[in-house]
Design an enzyme around this catalytic site. Structure first.
Site, mmCIF file in Angstrom:
data_model
loop_
_atom_site.group_PDB
_atom_site.id
_atom_site.type_symbol
_atom_site.label_atom_id
_atom_site.label_comp_id
_atom_site.label_asym_id
_atom_site.label_seq_id
_atom_site.Cartn_x
_atom_site.Cartn_y
_atom_site.Cartn_z
ATOM 1 N N ARG A 90 0.812 -1.220 0.000
ATOM 2 C CA ARG A 90 0.000 0.000 0.000
ATOM 3 C C ARG A 90 0.843 1.268 0.000
ATOM 4 N NH1 ARG A 90 -3.970 -2.711 4.389
ATOM 5 N NH2 ARG A 90 -1.965 -3.033 5.365
ATOM 6 N N LYS A 208 -0.049 -18.979 7.864
ATOM 7 C CA LYS A 208 -1.083 -19.292 8.841
ATOM 8 C C LYS A 208 -1.496 -18.007 9.544
ATOM 9 C CE LYS A 208 -0.153 -20.021 13.220
ATOM 10 N NZ LYS A 208 0.569 -19.035 14.023
ATOM 11 N N LYS A 242 10.628 -28.311 10.505
ATOM 12 C CA LYS A 242 11.689 -28.440 11.510
ATOM 13 C C LYS A 242 12.371 -29.796 11.321
ATOM 14 C CE LYS A 242 9.443 -25.440 14.852
ATOM 15 N NZ LYS A 242 10.389 -24.389 15.189
ATOM 16 N N GLU A 276 6.581 -22.411 25.497
ATOM 17 C CA GLU A 276 7.405 -21.230 25.199
ATOM 18 C C GLU A 276 7.627 -20.437 26.472
ATOM 19 O OE1 GLU A 276 6.457 -19.250 21.277
ATOM 20 O OE2 GLU A 276 4.516 -20.085 21.811
ATOM 21 N N ASP A 295 -3.710 -20.500 17.681
ATOM 22 C CA ASP A 295 -2.361 -20.093 17.291
ATOM 23 C C ASP A 295 -1.409 -21.292 17.178
ATOM 24 O OD1 ASP A 295 -0.321 -18.085 16.846
ATOM 25 O OD2 ASP A 295 0.438 -18.584 18.840
ATOM 26 N N HIS A 300 -0.226 -26.265 14.351
ATOM 27 C CA HIS A 300 1.057 -26.972 14.512
ATOM 28 C C HIS A 300 0.939 -28.317 15.231
ATOM 29 C CE1 HIS A 300 2.722 -23.331 13.046
ATOM 30 N NE2 HIS A 300 2.643 -22.649 14.163
ATOM 31 N N LYS A 400 2.286 -20.094 26.556
ATOM 32 C CA LYS A 400 3.297 -19.034 26.591
ATOM 33 C C LYS A 400 3.702 -18.852 28.039
ATOM 34 C CE LYS A 400 2.392 -16.999 22.298
ATOM 35 N NZ LYS A 400 3.485 -17.353 21.389
HETATM 36 C C1 BG6 Z 1 3.812 -19.340 15.564
HETATM 37 C C2 BG6 Z 1 2.885 -18.773 16.586
HETATM 38 O O1 BG6 Z 1 3.135 -19.993 14.543
HETATM 39 O O2 BG6 Z 1 4.720 -20.232 16.183
HETATM 40 C C3 BG6 Z 1 3.637 -18.098 17.715
HETATM 41 O O3 BG6 Z 1 2.037 -17.824 15.964
HETATM 42 C C4 BG6 Z 1 4.669 -19.018 18.288
HETATM 43 O O4 BG6 Z 1 2.783 -17.622 18.725
HETATM 44 C C5 BG6 Z 1 5.508 -19.619 17.189
HETATM 45 O O5 BG6 Z 1 5.491 -18.261 19.171
HETATM 46 C C6 BG6 Z 1 6.424 -20.673 17.748
HETATM 47 O O6 BG6 Z 1 7.303 -21.080 16.761
HETATM 48 P P1 BG6 Z 1 8.614 -21.884 17.159
HETATM 49 O O7 BG6 Z 1 9.231 -22.212 15.855
HETATM 50 O O8 BG6 Z 1 9.434 -21.027 18.052
HETATM 51 O O9 BG6 Z 1 8.176 -23.077 17.940
#
Ligand code: BG6
Length: 557
Positions: A90, A208, A242, A276, A295, A300, A400
């Site tokens: 934009r 995503k 990964k 995390e 998320d 995942h 988290k």
């Molecule tokens: C993302 C999420 O898809 O993956 C995040 O939106 C998350 O919230 C992240 O922190 C984690 O990725 P990784 O590779 O550190 O496990």
């Protein structure tokens, strides 16, 4: 204006975004590798050159992940000659502004002092920038004209459209690509019939989250299917890229000893953890909408689950692998809406201490509602109604601000049915075997087995047979982002989520989303930052007689 708005010195810069795609975890290697180092792809990768059209060039995802990943691929000689970056956005930018912005991203990531200027010049040789709104038909006509010019140059007519915008823009962009005639279907079939790359392909890479529930994912699939063939669509799930996750298939199917015991006769339960230590940082607005279930679990962890639980595919190819993953997702028992709390737990972090530092509660984070009910922790129990897994629970959890950053898959085997060591057990208890696949950090895997403690008495102790990538490989080959970029340029869809899988994952979590939305629990449950999550999650798994692992680092084991 964000901090970086004037970083390039001109009147342009990165947009203030909602932090979409700004995950810490999606890191590309932190240090630039010398151009002369051997390709980590072992010379076996042959991505096609293309015009790489990025939507959302001024956003964080492009700045922090995509451009650094492209540079690192360039360092390894993997980025094909003739690849041209095309930005669509934009802001008013000239081609030179765009080039400077991309160069800035590389310098910011690796440090200007170590960046190879000649390589940057090559990667950013003739970037194009097209200004337009995401729903502006004229903008797409200008984009089409720019691409036609480039088709005659090094990209051989190949085009990759990369949606790095907030997901709310996906439908408009896809629709406009179709309306402008830019979503060309066709080369894929010719390519496969010929058994070799055929110039002139069009691919769409979608970040995503893919929708926010079954209905929206289905709508997005329908919009995409209206303009492109499914085999042109690459839905990114960086977890699948990964290294240890890819190794899971090798471990399961290239070894004679695991597959025979990979079933309900020998496996007691399976845990999949993605913990995390980070909070939501500046991604508040995005996270408030998403929450841990949308998320992390849906995109995942459910994908990881399907790799662990699927049947052996007939070939290591995209269709065969994705067919098996879909089958097992379909075999997941629907979560009963009337008893969701027996299957799923949510919670939010409150103030606590991580690595000796006090960290704020979620509700005190930047741009988060002070009475937010968004979950930052989610745990889910799944049962699979098929011959292999009937009765074996799979527990998925993510959060988290937990005690440690760790992603792992733990396969807990059943206790051996012997009384032989009853006395020997008295000391510490006989520990069932556990196979742990460490996805990150300390990538590798370990199998704990019982062994005799040296000495006269027969006493047992668990020992670990451990394989750590760090010991054999001093550097992990590449980041997940580099892998997905090269795969998409090569046309290898194995690591990308197919539309039906994306919908199936939403089907699985649907009853939980509905139950939680119907009853936003403002005062509940919570967990202290720096802990391993809420008591309710312990209770979820304890009801079946199990406990969560407290993951250790390989060297603590
Ligand atoms: C993302 C999420 O898809 O993956 C995040 O939106 C998350 O919230 C992240 O922190 C984690 O990725 P990784 O590779 O550190 O496990």
């Amino acid at each position: 204006m964000s901090d970086r708005d004037d970083a390039t010195g001109g009147g342009f810069g990165y947009e203030e975004t909602d932090g979409y795609g700004d995950e810490e975890g999606l890191s590309v290697s932190g240090a630039a590798r010398p151009g002369s180092s051997p390709s980590p792809f072992g010379g076996e990768r042959h991505p096609d050159p293309c015009s790489l059209v990025i939507f959302g060039v001024t956003g964080d995802l492009t700045h922090r992940k995509l451009i650094p990943a492209l540079y690192d691929l360039g360092c390894h000689g993997v980025l094909p000659f003739g690849t041209t970056l095309v930005g669509y956005g934009r802001q008013e930018l000239s081609d030179d502004d765009f080039r400077a912005l991309m160069r800035q991203a590389i310098d910011d990531h690796y440090g200007a002092e170590v960046v190879d200027g000649a390589l940057c010049d090559r990667i950013l040789e003739t970037p194009r920038y097209v200004q337009g709104q995401f729903d502006d038909a004229d903008g797409y006509r200008r984009l089409g004209a720019a691409l036609e010019e480039l088709d005659g140059e090094g990209g051989r007519g190949n085009r990759m459209f990369y949606l790095a915008t907030p997901p709310s823009q996906f439908p408009a962009i896809v629709g406009q690509l179709g309306a402008a005639g830019l979503a060309r279907v066709g080369a894929y079939d010719a390519e496969h019939a010929a058994g070799k790359p055929v110039a002139g392909w069009t691919r769409l890479v979608v970040e995503k989250p893919f929708g926010r529930d079954l209905a929206t994912a289905h709508d997005l699939n329908t919009i995409i299917a209206g303009v492109l063939d499914e085999r042109q669509v690459y839905r990114i799930d960086h977890y699948l890229a990964k290294e240890t996750v890819q190794n899971l298939l090798v471990l399961r199917f290239a070894n004679g000893i695991f597959e025979p015991v990979w079933n309900r006769r020998y496996v007691d339960f399976v845990e999949i953890t993605a913990a995390e230590t980070l909070g939501v940082e500046h991604r508040g607005p995005y996270y408030e909408e998403a929450g841990a279930l949308r998320d992390m679990i849906t995109p995942h962890l459910i994908q990881l689950f399907s790799l662990v639980a699927m049947e052996p595919p007939v070939a290591f190819g995209a269709d065969a692998v994705r067919d098996e993953k879909l089958k097992v997702l379909r075999a997941v028992r629907p979560i009963p809406s009337q008893s969701v709390s027996d299957w799923a737990v949510r919670a939010q972090y409150v103030q606590g201490v991580i690595a000796g530092e006090s960290v704020p509660a979620y509700r005190a984070e930047e741009r988060v509602a002070t009475d937010s009910s968004t979950e930052t922790y989610a745990a889910l129990k799944l049962l699979v109604d098929n011959w292999r897994w009937q009765g074996v629970p799979f527990y998925l959890r993510t959060g988290k601000r937990l005690a440690r950053r760790v992603t792992e898959i733990a396969i807990h085997f059943k206790r051996p049915p012997v009384l032989l060591f009853r006395d020997a057990e008295a000391g510490g208890g006989l520990q069932p075997n556990v196979l742990v696949l460490r996805v990150q950090p300390d990538e590798g895997f370990s199998l704990t087995i019982e062994s005799k403690k040296p000495g006269h008495a027969v006493a047992l102790q668990p020992v670990a047979m451990d394989y750590s990538y760090g010991v054999t490989l001093h550097e992990l080959p590449f980041s997940a982002y580099e892998t997905v970029l090269v795969d998409a340029m090569e046309g290898d869809m194995t690591l990308f989520t197919r539309g039906d899988q994306a919908e199936e994952a939403w089907r699985i979590v649907g009853p939980v989303l509905e139950a939680w939305a119907a009853k936003p629990e403002r005062d509940s449950p919570i967990y202290e930052a720096g802990s391993w999550g809420p008591e309710a999650a312990d209770a979820l798994i304890a009801r079946d007689g199990h406990t969560w692992r407290r993951p250790l680092k390989a060297d603590d084991a």
